[in-house]
Design a protein around this motif. Sequence first.
Motif, PDB file in Angstrom:
ATOM      1  N   SER A  42       8.697  14.549 -15.992  1.00 40.18           N
ATOM      2  CA  SER A  42       8.208  13.621 -17.016  1.00 40.18           C
ATOM      3  C   SER A  42       8.275  12.170 -16.557  1.00 40.18           C
ATOM      4  CB  SER A  42       9.019  13.783 -18.306  1.00 40.18           C
ATOM      5  OG  SER A  42      10.379  13.496 -18.057  1.00 40.18           O
ATOM      6  N   TYR A  43       8.971  11.885 -15.448  1.00 34.66           N
ATOM      7  CA  TYR A  43       9.076  10.505 -14.987  1.00 34.66           C
ATOM      8  C   TYR A  43       7.810  10.018 -14.291  1.00 34.66           C
ATOM      9  CZ  TYR A  43      10.103  12.698 -10.509  1.00 34.66           C
ATOM     10  OH  TYR A  43      10.036  13.463  -9.373  1.00 34.66           O
ATOM     11  N   ILE A  44       6.889  10.930 -14.013  1.00 40.39           N
ATOM     12  CA  ILE A  44       5.640  10.549 -13.372  1.00 40.39           C
ATOM     13  C   ILE A  44       4.735   9.896 -14.393  1.00 40.39           C
ATOM     14  CG2 ILE A  44       3.610  11.420 -12.153  1.00 40.39           C
ATOM     15  CD1 ILE A  44       5.413  13.678 -11.079  1.00 40.39           C
ATOM     16  N   VAL A  45       4.201   8.726 -14.056  1.00 38.62           N
ATOM     17  CA  VAL A  45       3.313   8.010 -14.954  1.00 38.62           C
ATOM     18  C   VAL A  45       2.097   8.864 -15.246  1.00 38.62           C
ATOM     19  CG1 VAL A  45       1.852   5.971 -15.173  1.00 38.62           C
ATOM     20  CG2 VAL A  45       4.105   5.767 -14.116  1.00 38.62           C
ATOM     21  N   LYS A  46       1.738   9.012 -16.502  1.00 42.16           N
ATOM     22  CA  LYS A  46       0.621   9.880 -16.884  1.00 42.16           C
ATOM     23  C   LYS A  46      -0.709   9.145 -16.957  1.00 42.16           C
ATOM     24  CE  LYS A  46       3.237  13.465 -17.353  1.00 42.16           C
ATOM     25  NZ  LYS A  46       3.271  14.456 -16.335  1.00 42.16           N
ATOM     26  N   GLU A  47      -0.676   7.853 -17.141  1.00 40.20           N
ATOM     27  CA  GLU A  47      -1.935   7.105 -17.259  1.00 40.20           C
ATOM     28  C   GLU A  47      -1.907   5.904 -16.336  1.00 40.20           C
ATOM     29  OE1 GLU A  47      -3.141   6.128 -21.193  1.00 40.20           O
ATOM     30  OE2 GLU A  47      -2.469   8.036 -21.974  1.00 40.20           O
ATOM     31  N   TRP A  48      -3.067   5.505 -15.913  1.00 41.43           N
ATOM     32  CA  TRP A  48      -3.192   4.307 -15.097  1.00 41.43           C
ATOM     33  C   TRP A  48      -3.335   3.161 -16.030  1.00 41.43           C
ATOM     34  CZ3 TRP A  48      -4.961   4.312  -9.608  1.00 41.43           C
ATOM     35  CH2 TRP A  48      -4.604   5.492  -8.970  1.00 41.43           C
ATOM     36  N   SER A  69       4.759   5.916  -8.468  1.00 34.51           N
ATOM     37  CA  SER A  69       4.412   6.709  -9.660  1.00 34.51           C
ATOM     38  C   SER A  69       2.954   7.122  -9.651  1.00 34.51           C
ATOM     39  CB  SER A  69       4.722   5.917 -10.932  1.00 34.51           C
ATOM     40  OG  SER A  69       6.109   5.741 -11.064  1.00 34.51           O
ATOM     41  N   ARG A  70       2.088   6.231  -9.252  1.00 35.91           N
ATOM     42  CA  ARG A  70       0.661   6.576  -9.211  1.00 35.91           C
ATOM     43  C   ARG A  70       0.353   7.611  -8.138  1.00 35.91           C
ATOM     44  NH1 ARG A  70      -2.568   1.221 -11.154  1.00 35.91           N
ATOM     45  NH2 ARG A  70      -1.200   0.818 -12.913  1.00 35.91           N
ATOM     46  N   MET A  71       1.056   7.511  -7.015  1.00 38.10           N
ATOM     47  CA  MET A  71       0.835   8.516  -5.969  1.00 38.10           C
ATOM     48  C   MET A  71       1.374   9.868  -6.422  1.00 38.10           C
ATOM     49  SD  MET A  71      -0.458   9.385  -3.099  1.00 38.10           S
ATOM     50  CE  MET A  71      -0.905   7.803  -2.385  1.00 38.10           C
ATOM     51  N   LEU A  72       2.543   9.892  -7.038  1.00 34.24           N
ATOM     52  CA  LEU A  72       3.081  11.155  -7.529  1.00 34.24           C
ATOM     53  C   LEU A  72       2.171  11.752  -8.594  1.00 34.24           C
ATOM     54  CD1 LEU A  72       6.889  10.283  -7.687  1.00 34.24           C
ATOM     55  CD2 LEU A  72       5.777  11.908  -6.129  1.00 34.24           C
ATOM     56  N   GLN A  73       1.590  10.900  -9.420  1.00 36.34           N
ATOM     57  CA  GLN A  73       0.648  11.402 -10.431  1.00 36.34           C
ATOM     58  C   GLN A  73      -0.556  12.048  -9.750  1.00 36.34           C
ATOM     59  OE1 GLN A  73      -1.425   8.415 -12.662  1.00 36.34           O
ATOM     60  NE2 GLN A  73      -2.300   9.890 -14.064  1.00 36.34           N
ATOM     61  N   TRP A  74      -1.091  11.401  -8.731  1.00 36.53           N
ATOM     62  CA  TRP A  74      -2.249  11.955  -8.026  1.00 36.53           C
ATOM     63  C   TRP A  74      -1.886  13.283  -7.361  1.00 36.53           C
ATOM     64  CZ3 TRP A  74      -3.282  12.877  -2.788  1.00 36.53           C
ATOM     65  CH2 TRP A  74      -4.602  13.251  -2.508  1.00 36.53           C
ATOM     66  N   LEU A  75      -0.710  13.330  -6.712  1.00 35.11           N
ATOM     67  CA  LEU A  75      -0.277  14.574  -6.073  1.00 35.11           C
ATOM     68  C   LEU A  75      -0.083  15.674  -7.113  1.00 35.11           C
ATOM     69  CD1 LEU A  75       2.140  12.953  -3.506  1.00 35.11           C
ATOM     70  CD2 LEU A  75       0.068  14.230  -2.933  1.00 35.11           C
ATOM     71  N   PHE A 125       0.840  -1.196   0.000  1.00 35.70           N
ATOM     72  CA  PHE A 125       0.000   0.000   0.000  1.00 35.70           C
ATOM     73  C   PHE A 125       0.870   1.239   0.000  1.00 35.70           C
ATOM     74  CE2 PHE A 125       0.749  -0.620   4.515  1.00 35.70           C
ATOM     75  CZ  PHE A 125       0.881   0.661   5.013  1.00 35.70           C
ATOM     76  N   ILE A 126       0.267   2.346  -0.403  1.00 28.34           N
ATOM     77  CA  ILE A 126       0.893   3.665  -0.340  1.00 28.34           C
ATOM     78  C   ILE A 126      -0.179   4.670   0.054  1.00 28.34           C
ATOM     79  CG2 ILE A 126       0.511   4.176  -2.793  1.00 28.34           C
ATOM     80  CD1 ILE A 126       3.275   5.634  -2.743  1.00 28.34           C
ATOM     81  N   SER A 127       0.226   5.652   0.887  1.00 30.47           N
ATOM     82  CA  SER A 127      -0.717   6.709   1.264  1.00 30.47           C
ATOM     83  C   SER A 127      -0.014   8.051   1.139  1.00 30.47           C
ATOM     84  CB  SER A 127      -1.227   6.497   2.695  1.00 30.47           C
ATOM     85  OG  SER A 127      -0.175   6.582   3.633  1.00 30.47           O
ATOM     86  N   GLY A 128      -0.811   9.082   0.875  1.00 30.61           N
ATOM     87  CA  GLY A 128      -0.242  10.414   0.729  1.00 30.61           C
ATOM     88  C   GLY A 128      -1.309  11.488   0.729  1.00 30.61           C
ATOM     89  N   GLY A 129      -0.841  12.716   0.782  1.00 25.10           N
ATOM     90  CA  GLY A 129      -1.733  13.871   0.779  1.00 25.10           C
ATOM     91  C   GLY A 129      -0.934  15.131   1.054  1.00 25.10           C
ATOM     92  N   SER A 130      -1.538  16.074   1.728  1.00 24.13           N
ATOM     93  CA  SER A 130      -0.891  17.336   2.051  1.00 24.13           C
ATOM     94  C   SER A 130       0.210  17.105   3.084  1.00 24.13           C
ATOM     95  CB  SER A 130      -1.924  18.309   2.612  1.00 24.13           C
ATOM     96  OG  SER A 130      -1.329  19.560   2.843  1.00 24.13           O
TER      97      SER A 130
END
Length: 183
Positions: free
Chosen positions: A177-183, A115-121, A73-78
């Motif tokens: 650009s290293y952040i994944v752009k699509e799921w 990558s997915r968390m960084l994309q969301w952030l 799992f991964i969690s994130g936010g402010s």
Amino acid sequence: MIIRHARPGDEAGIAIVHVHSWQKTYAGLLDMAYLQQLSVPQRQQAWQEQLKRMNEQYQLLVLENEAGVITGFISGGSSRELSVSNINGQREGEIYALYLVSSAQGQGWGGQLLSRMLQWLQQQQYDHVIVWALRDNPAVRFYQHYGAVPYKEQTIKIGGKLYRETALRWRDIQKQSYIVKEW
């Protein structure tokens, strides 16, 4: 394996990953007596409360295997540091936790979760993202591999003992650009 949003009912699986990962990852870094007293039922209750408080400011993703068992799992936010969460009009996000069971490590799943968390952030319009890790934790190299750079250190207390913790930071994530752009 699939990555999906956590939902009520996932707390037991998340707690198992959390406790077992701490016990394995931090063996030799943290006091063994502290690690041995970690409790899946206590963590499960804490995660149950966290899942109840889910909102658009907080993201929790799980990695689930083909049998439906949560393996990471991964969690994130402010940023939890209010003094730096909005400096000069720039917003700072934080990755709160990233854990995988041993069998899911070394296969690229940690990078996919990150990558997915960084994309969301990035989508939430954060400008920078930090993650805290114990200074001697091998995860420091993992985060550096994905572009984070050491930012600052602090002393924290875990189980009554003091440890050094390093913050790593991704700057200007809107431009990365290293952040994944699509799921």
